[in-house]
Design an enzyme around this catalytic site. Sequence first.
Site, PDB file in Angstrom:
ATOM      1  N   GLU A 169      49.219 -40.884  -4.202  1.00 57.58           N
ATOM      2  CA  GLU A 169      50.377 -41.783  -4.124  1.00 57.58           C
ATOM      3  C   GLU A 169      51.609 -41.132  -4.760  1.00 57.58           C
ATOM      4  O   GLU A 169      52.735 -41.372  -4.328  1.00 57.58           O
ATOM      5  CB  GLU A 169      50.036 -43.103  -4.833  1.00 57.58           C
ATOM      6  CG  GLU A 169      51.050 -44.210  -4.638  1.00 57.58           C
ATOM      7  CD  GLU A 169      51.069 -44.807  -3.228  1.00 57.58           C
ATOM      8  OE1 GLU A 169      50.182 -44.450  -2.406  1.00 57.58           O
ATOM      9  OE2 GLU A 169      51.970 -45.607  -2.956  1.00 57.58           O
ATOM     10  N   HIS A 214      57.377 -41.896   3.256  1.00 56.64           N
ATOM     11  CA  HIS A 214      56.227 -42.162   2.384  1.00 56.64           C
ATOM     12  C   HIS A 214      54.959 -41.516   2.956  1.00 56.64           C
ATOM     13  O   HIS A 214      54.266 -40.750   2.271  1.00 56.64           O
ATOM     14  CB  HIS A 214      56.045 -43.675   2.247  1.00 56.64           C
ATOM     15  CG  HIS A 214      54.963 -44.079   1.310  1.00 56.64           C
ATOM     16  ND1 HIS A 214      55.190 -44.382  -0.018  1.00 56.64           N
ATOM     17  CD2 HIS A 214      53.622 -44.229   1.491  1.00 56.64           C
ATOM     18  CE1 HIS A 214      54.046 -44.698  -0.609  1.00 56.64           C
ATOM     19  NE2 HIS A 214      53.075 -44.620   0.298  1.00 56.64           N
ATOM     20  N   GLU A 215      54.689 -41.808   4.216  1.00 53.66           N
ATOM     21  CA  GLU A 215      53.476 -41.249   4.833  1.00 53.66           C
ATOM     22  C   GLU A 215      53.574 -39.725   4.929  1.00 53.66           C
ATOM     23  O   GLU A 215      52.569 -39.027   4.816  1.00 53.66           O
ATOM     24  CB  GLU A 215      53.228 -41.867   6.201  1.00 53.66           C
ATOM     25  CG  GLU A 215      53.023 -43.387   6.192  1.00 53.66           C
ATOM     26  CD  GLU A 215      51.949 -43.860   5.206  1.00 53.66           C
ATOM     27  OE1 GLU A 215      50.972 -43.120   4.983  1.00 53.66           O
ATOM     28  OE2 GLU A 215      52.097 -44.969   4.649  1.00 53.66           O
TER      29      GLU A 215
END
Lengths: 560, 560
Positions: B335, B303-304
């Site tokens: 996002e 995700h990061e």
Amino acid sequence: MGRGGIGSDGVSGGGGGVVAGELREVFEKLKGKLSEINSLEGVRNLLTWDQQVFMPVNGGAARGEQQAVIARVVHAHQTDEALGEYLEKLTVQFGKLQELGFSQLEIASVREAARDYTRTKKKPVELAARAARLESTGVGAWQKARKENDFSLFAPVLQEWLEIVREEAAAVDPELDVYDFCLDKYERGATRKSLDPFFASIKNPLIELLRQILKKREEEEGNNNPNPQFLHTKESFSGSFSVETQKRLAKKLSEELGFEYASGRFDESVHPMTINIVSPFDVRLTSRFSETDLSAGILATLHETGHGLYEQGRDAQACKDGLPASRPPGLGLHESQSLLWEKQVGMSAEYWEHYWPEVLTNFSTSLPNKTAEDSTQFHKAINEIKPSFIRVYADEVSYPLHILLRYEIEKGLLDGSLPIADVPAVWNQKMKEYLGIVPKNDTEGCLQDIHWGLGAFGYFPTYTLGAVYASMLLKTAEKQIPQLRQCIKEGQFKPLREWLREKIHVVGSLYETADELIENITGTKLDASCFLSYLSRKYGALYDLSTPAAETKADVANAS
Amino acid sequence: MGRGGIGSDGVSGGGGGVVAGELREVFEKLKGKLSEINSLEGVRNLLTWDQQVFMPVNGGAARGEQQAVIARVVHAHQTDEALGEYLEKLTVQFGKLQELGFSQLEIASVREAARDYTRTKKKPVELAARAARLESTGVGAWQKARKENDFSLFAPVLQEWLEIVREEAAAVDPELDVYDFCLDKYERGATRKSLDPFFASIKNPLIELLRQILKKREEEEGNNNPNPQFLHTKESFSGSFSVETQKRLAKKLSEELGFEYASGRFDESVHPMTINIVSPFDVRLTSRFSETDLSAGILATLHETGHGLYEQGRDAQACKDGLPASRPPGLGLHESQSLLWEKQVGMSAEYWEHYWPEVLTNFSTSLPNKTAEDSTQFHKAINEIKPSFIRVYADEVSYPLHILLRYEIEKGLLDGSLPIADVPAVWNQKMKEYLGIVPKNDTEGCLQDIHWGLGAFGYFPTYTLGAVYASMLLKTAEKQIPQLRQCIKEGQFKPLREWLREKIHVVGSLYETADELIENITGTKLDASCFLSYLSRKYGALYDLSTPAAETKADVANAS
């Protein structure tokens, strides 16, 4: 001495009530400004720390921009007109501040802040910008000169630094001799007049002590039946030592000296350093370790721990308020703390008597033939005397001679008596005279240090001032702390640490110079004799010298 | 589209020569100011990163001071009169900038910089200070309320935030509805008018899909002969997994997605984050790992990494110049990049078909009974659908429903239709209605998120906008990149990464809203249908649902 303003607000001499109240209000505003500057300095230090420790390689250029922007912001805060007004109001009443209820620390802070303000204001902005540019291009030129072993590539940088420093001195403090101006930046109050006799007092005794040790080594090594202690050189403890284990051990040793990890960190970087993000709450040490060298990384850690203990020992409230009198009064005293813990404690027989078993446990496979009795061998090995071309590798006896030659060259450059082009030759001639060795090229000679590339003339003497202060302090500590040597043997460092904290760390710049503080603690002004005695005693014993030459001469010098 | 000013200097329309030259000069000065602000923002981010990752515990208070000082410095730079003058000169000629030779990116930067300047200037300083104080006390009150499970301790903070936000909206953009003002801070151009139908389009299909999955799970689990795939829950992959090994693997996966470690770092922190010290040159990821959970830390890292790839993909020269049009146009699009790499790639069957053998190699002792064929089990386990009280633990199907209830509550709070005291009851009632579960207390309910304690109303919708943008982008990418799924199966991420870089990362805020950019790339404005199709297809297959409910309804909704 009183510290902080507790209870002093509203106190007033007869008839001075209004002035006291007003001045107190001005002082509170001053504190607001100073603590902003303090915060910004911490931010600047974080940028530097991160750059040395964790920044990814591609972040370099942008970090340079960030540093430049923050430097401008700091400068704007330092020269803020409102700050000047507050200081003006306080300094015109300076003589009365004590009777108006200001504490000694507050008064000293007004003195320091006013000095900072005046000097920063006087330094032409254009000159500061020129210096900032030369800092970066100068280091580049220095690196290139080293790489190509060509002093002529560095000479123009040296020339421009001399010009900048002379202009700066003329603008900021025209009364002062230009080299004295340089010295004063790093060691308040130090002058040629004070340092010339100081260096004169150590020069011959150290040359003589070094000569005796080398003569003795030569004799023993040529001996059919050499004294086994001469076999214990640093090389006899080389091998393969896990860097992870070294780091763990070094961190533990720093913790046991008293460095608080709730208020600090320990990391690796190419150049060991101590940096205060915010003293005493966030102080960061770094060290570097080599797989093949057991002692270098650990001793570098003890050195940085000494700096770190100073920063962690500072007056917390005064630091919070940004009061400049909470600062150390100079680099020499700071260095005294690192050298005291590294050399006088961390390289002592007692220290390794205590920690040697731990070294054996950690490195049992790397040190298969060593036993618990071999701590004296290790002690002798790490204290090996062996002249080196390179200052940072120098032993305790040679080190001040490395500094002396730099001091003499700097002085000559700044008073114009030494032409820049002559630096390499003079360097080599002095190396020969003081240390008996001549570097085979300038990269190992006059190009080895970064300091002059940054225009930092006057910095070098603080290393030797630090060594001497450390000896003076330890001599007094031994008188005032019962069983100090026994404590070290037992790994009890609290008595010495607390003594240093009380005498030095929390005192900050209450006295304007380190020399005054040292005199206050030890009863003596700067004086190399006990440093020379310490070296004579220590190395006289280690090298079995019949006549402790340096000590005798120093005692004579001291008595005269 | 052109980027940077190369070759455009001196270009002038007929008779506009002087104006063009003058404006170019003004623009260069503007760049100087903007790049200073950019540097300072990076410094601010470094302070935050260090605080989360490495700062010793006692450094906290002083770090707060440093943050406050830097915030004031940034504000002073943002509202600098000279900056305003440059922007004034450029905006009065705004319509002519293109013919005067300014690039699209430069023009968009003038637009963005002028908007930033005007809005910052309009925000009352006193209100900003009040918000800064409440940020710190509000988080404290939120923590206390959670600890004591007592919403009434947090209600006054919520009340004060509502007042501050209303005052801010009235000062900065009085024309705008106050909740639209909040939304716009995080997602430019988003309004109740656009989000109400958006959320309406996902609400019933997701509730229905979730209901079907849960019904199917219940049936199967109660079955005498259950389908083995229902045994593959996250729990079936719990055990003991070395954190060091997880970190090493996670870092390797991020590197293989394309995160450049010469321009970034990877560390641990309590809350996983991505922070740009200076994009694209110094971008830092963090994650957190649990000894008992094999997948959470790795997925958080992916995700990061998605966020990190966005920052590393930005236009380097425009970033260097501090041009605000190099920034992402909103949080939703940011996002979308993290969700695309985490969910759509990193939680796909193809991805684990490729990496499962590596997991087995790294954790052979923790996964003794697993074979190379078990990658599908792992894929099913990490995609387990199981409603949770806590948003951050929610699965892909439940997550938008968590967001929906927050959206509805925020709207009600800001338009005054929902009294603060009713928040807990409304929260629980909506949890029951959307997810079929009711938290046993407010700590697991309306007190779970930090956002409202920071006054960040309008932030939550960006999570679901991100999920939808990710689906829209992937659908287009699958059309434009040959064999995309096959690439993922082979661990080849460059085609997708480069596609995203070209379509999104380097484009920055050339378009004023993410929605415009998305339309430009995908041909469609914000539309949840392909997100719903993706969920139906994926979970219909994983849970063997006969009727892919959501897809059907969405397609109908889309067609109407």
